[in-house]
Design a protein around this motif. Structure first.
Motif, PDB file in Angstrom:
ATOM      1  N   LEU A  32       0.721  -1.037   0.073  1.00  0.00           N
ATOM      2  CA  LEU A  32      -0.100   0.073  -0.082  1.00  0.00           C
ATOM      3  C   LEU A  32       0.825   1.241  -0.086  1.00  0.00           C
ATOM      4  CD1 LEU A  32      -2.782   1.226   0.158  1.00  0.00           C
ATOM      5  CD2 LEU A  32      -2.685   1.254   2.719  1.00  0.00           C
ATOM      6  N   SER A  33       0.644   2.273  -0.924  1.00  0.00           N
ATOM      7  CA  SER A  33       1.606   3.248  -1.157  1.00  0.00           C
ATOM      8  C   SER A  33       0.823   4.462  -0.558  1.00  0.00           C
ATOM      9  CB  SER A  33       2.076   3.186  -2.547  1.00  0.00           C
ATOM     10  OG  SER A  33       0.898   3.602  -3.460  1.00  0.00           O
ATOM     11  N   LEU A  34       1.704   5.429  -0.277  1.00  0.00           N
ATOM     12  CA  LEU A  34       1.115   6.617   0.283  1.00  0.00           C
ATOM     13  C   LEU A  34       0.517   7.373  -0.976  1.00  0.00           C
ATOM     14  CD1 LEU A  34       4.165   8.049   2.522  1.00  0.00           C
ATOM     15  CD2 LEU A  34       2.049   7.256   2.980  1.00  0.00           C
ATOM     16  N   PRO A  35      -0.490   7.978  -0.695  1.00  0.00           N
ATOM     17  CA  PRO A  35      -1.220   8.873  -1.816  1.00  0.00           C
ATOM     18  C   PRO A  35      -0.381   9.694  -2.403  1.00  0.00           C
ATOM     19  CG  PRO A  35      -2.399   8.789   0.318  1.00  0.00           C
ATOM     20  CD  PRO A  35      -1.423   8.125   0.708  1.00  0.00           C
ATOM     21  N   SER A  42      -7.909  11.285  -0.359  1.00  0.00           N
ATOM     22  CA  SER A  42      -6.950  10.205  -0.368  1.00  0.00           C
ATOM     23  C   SER A  42      -6.558   9.573   0.844  1.00  0.00           C
ATOM     24  CB  SER A  42      -5.924  10.753  -1.318  1.00  0.00           C
ATOM     25  OG  SER A  42      -5.082  11.857  -0.558  1.00  0.00           O
ATOM     26  N   THR A  43      -6.436  10.571   2.040  1.00  0.00           N
ATOM     27  CA  THR A  43      -6.045  10.132   3.427  1.00  0.00           C
ATOM     28  C   THR A  43      -7.127   9.315   3.894  1.00  0.00           C
ATOM     29  OG1 THR A  43      -4.770  12.226   3.749  1.00  0.00           O
ATOM     30  CG2 THR A  43      -5.552  10.846   5.635  1.00  0.00           C
ATOM     31  N   GLU A  44      -8.353   9.464   3.765  1.00  0.00           N
ATOM     32  CA  GLU A  44      -9.533   8.629   4.139  1.00  0.00           C
ATOM     33  C   GLU A  44      -9.461   7.278   3.629  1.00  0.00           C
ATOM     34  OE1 GLU A  44     -14.252   8.623   4.013  1.00  0.00           O
ATOM     35  OE2 GLU A  44     -13.383  10.490   3.429  1.00  0.00           O
ATOM     36  N   ILE A  45      -8.967   7.253   2.216  1.00  0.00           N
ATOM     37  CA  ILE A  45      -8.999   5.934   1.593  1.00  0.00           C
ATOM     38  C   ILE A  45      -8.120   5.059   1.823  1.00  0.00           C
ATOM     39  CG2 ILE A  45      -8.732   4.866  -0.915  1.00  0.00           C
ATOM     40  CD1 ILE A  45     -10.342   7.406  -1.982  1.00  0.00           C
ATOM     41  N   TYR A  46      -6.810   5.896   2.078  1.00  0.00           N
ATOM     42  CA  TYR A  46      -5.399   5.171   2.636  1.00  0.00           C
ATOM     43  C   TYR A  46      -5.905   4.303   3.941  1.00  0.00           C
ATOM     44  CZ  TYR A  46      -0.797   4.482   4.251  1.00  0.00           C
ATOM     45  OH  TYR A  46       0.570   4.317   4.559  1.00  0.00           O
ATOM     46  N   ALA A 101      -8.667  10.556  10.545  1.00  0.00           N
ATOM     47  CA  ALA A 101      -8.306  10.572   9.184  1.00  0.00           C
ATOM     48  C   ALA A 101      -9.830  10.377   8.350  1.00  0.00           C
ATOM     49  CB  ALA A 101      -7.218   9.725   8.958  1.00  0.00           C
ATOM     50  N   LYS A 102     -10.413   9.331   8.754  1.00  0.00           N
ATOM     51  CA  LYS A 102     -11.721   9.000   8.273  1.00  0.00           C
ATOM     52  C   LYS A 102     -12.745  10.202   8.466  1.00  0.00           C
ATOM     53  CE  LYS A 102     -12.171   4.985   9.521  1.00  0.00           C
ATOM     54  NZ  LYS A 102     -12.692   3.391  10.007  1.00  0.00           N
ATOM     55  N   PHE A 103     -12.990  10.348   9.785  1.00  0.00           N
ATOM     56  CA  PHE A 103     -14.239  11.292   9.602  1.00  0.00           C
ATOM     57  C   PHE A 103     -13.985  12.564  10.140  1.00  0.00           C
ATOM     58  CE2 PHE A 103     -15.067   6.762  11.562  1.00  0.00           C
ATOM     59  CZ  PHE A 103     -15.974   6.409  10.825  1.00  0.00           C
ATOM     60  N   LYS A 105     -11.587  14.307   8.828  1.00  0.00           N
ATOM     61  CA  LYS A 105     -10.795  14.842   7.609  1.00  0.00           C
ATOM     62  C   LYS A 105      -9.307  15.447   7.939  1.00  0.00           C
ATOM     63  CE  LYS A 105     -14.449  13.935   4.885  1.00  0.00           C
ATOM     64  NZ  LYS A 105     -14.511  12.648   4.477  1.00  0.00           N
ATOM     65  N   GLN A 106      -8.975  14.746   9.359  1.00  0.00           N
ATOM     66  CA  GLN A 106      -7.488  15.300   9.527  1.00  0.00           C
ATOM     67  C   GLN A 106      -6.483  14.626   8.724  1.00  0.00           C
ATOM     68  OE1 GLN A 106      -6.358  14.209  13.650  1.00  0.00           O
ATOM     69  NE2 GLN A 106      -5.383  16.292  13.765  1.00  0.00           N
ATOM     70  N   ILE A 107      -5.637  15.444   8.292  1.00  0.00           N
ATOM     71  CA  ILE A 107      -4.392  14.883   7.145  1.00  0.00           C
ATOM     72  C   ILE A 107      -2.938  15.047   8.256  1.00  0.00           C
ATOM     73  CG2 ILE A 107      -2.987  15.115   5.331  1.00  0.00           C
ATOM     74  CD1 ILE A 107      -5.387  16.791   4.057  1.00  0.00           C
ATOM     75  N   PRO A 108      -2.709  13.815   8.392  1.00  0.00           N
ATOM     76  CA  PRO A 108      -1.448  13.684   9.283  1.00  0.00           C
ATOM     77  C   PRO A 108      -0.125  13.919   8.375  1.00  0.00           C
ATOM     78  CG  PRO A 108      -2.252  11.325   8.656  1.00  0.00           C
ATOM     79  CD  PRO A 108      -3.214  12.534   8.199  1.00  0.00           C
ATOM     80  N   THR A 109       0.955  14.021   8.993  1.00  0.00           N
ATOM     81  CA  THR A 109       2.106  14.172   8.268  1.00  0.00           C
ATOM     82  C   THR A 109       2.915  12.884   7.578  1.00  0.00           C
ATOM     83  OG1 THR A 109       3.605  13.429  10.153  1.00  0.00           O
ATOM     84  CG2 THR A 109       2.912  15.762  10.183  1.00  0.00           C
ATOM     85  N   ILE A 110       3.751  13.061   6.960  1.00  0.00           N
ATOM     86  CA  ILE A 110       3.968  11.835   6.103  1.00  0.00           C
ATOM     87  C   ILE A 110       4.801  10.816   6.932  1.00  0.00           C
ATOM     88  CG2 ILE A 110       5.929  11.238   4.570  1.00  0.00           C
ATOM     89  CD1 ILE A 110       3.726  12.497   3.208  1.00  0.00           C
ATOM     90  N   GLU A 111       5.391  11.332   8.007  1.00  0.00           N
ATOM     91  CA  GLU A 111       5.914  10.538   9.345  1.00  0.00           C
ATOM     92  C   GLU A 111       4.712   9.817   9.897  1.00  0.00           C
ATOM     93  OE1 GLU A 111       6.778  13.893   9.097  1.00  0.00           O
ATOM     94  OE2 GLU A 111       8.579  13.645   7.923  1.00  0.00           O
ATOM     95  N   GLN A 112       3.678  10.444   9.918  1.00  0.00           N
ATOM     96  CA  GLN A 112       2.520   9.798  10.829  1.00  0.00           C
ATOM     97  C   GLN A 112       2.016   8.715   9.838  1.00  0.00           C
ATOM     98  OE1 GLN A 112       1.722  10.161  14.069  1.00  0.00           O
ATOM     99  NE2 GLN A 112       0.643   8.618  13.725  1.00  0.00           N
TER     100      GLN A 112
END
Length: 138
Positions: A32-35, A42-46, A101-103, A105-112
């Motif tokens: 599973l690759s990062l979006p 895209s974060t929600e789907i990931y 992330a799902k509900f 809509k918070q977008i975490p950092t790449i490290e997260q």
């Protein structure tokens, strides 16, 4: 005899047999690759995909309907099974990140993103160890 040899053999097609659900689940997570374009969608789907893989593994490993349970219901059920509290806390933490992330809509950092991905892999390995006592990923 001539009629018997003309039987359609595809009617009895071979089924698929998954040798190791732990290997398959870890492979799916690693693949599973990062979006490419990180957005809330895209974060929600990931995170939905990560959660689905792990819950399907729990489904197969513990024979419970983890895919139909909420995160808190699953957490309570794991407590009833006598799972280690540190492992349940880890599950709870990564589930909260997934829910944000799902509900929310918070977008975490790449490290997260990478940390959560590795945490899901560690959870799968730990759940497998609890169930079978050993793990062979080779």
């Amino acid at each position: 005899w001539k009629k018997k040899t003309g039987i359609n053999k595809t009617k009895f097609a071979k089924g698929e047999y998954n040798l190791s659900i732990v290997k398959d689940s870890i492979k799916q997570i690693k693949e599973l690759s990062l979006p490419n374009n990180i957005t809330s969608k895209s974060t929600e789907i990931y995170y939905l995909t990560l959660s689905k893989i792990c819950r399907s593994f729990i489904n197969e490993n513990f024979y419970i309907k983890a895919t139909e349970m909420t995160s808190s219901e699953l957490e309570e059920y794991l407590k009833l099974l006598g799972i280690d509290t540190d492992l349940i806390k880890t599950w709870s933490k990564v589930s909260k990140n997934t829910d944000l992330a799902k509900f929310a809509k918070q977008i975490p950092t790449i490290e997260q993103f990478n940390k959560d991905k590795n945490t899901y892999i560690d959870l799968i390995k730990s759940f497998h160890l609890i169930r079978y006592g050993s793990i062979n990923l080779s």
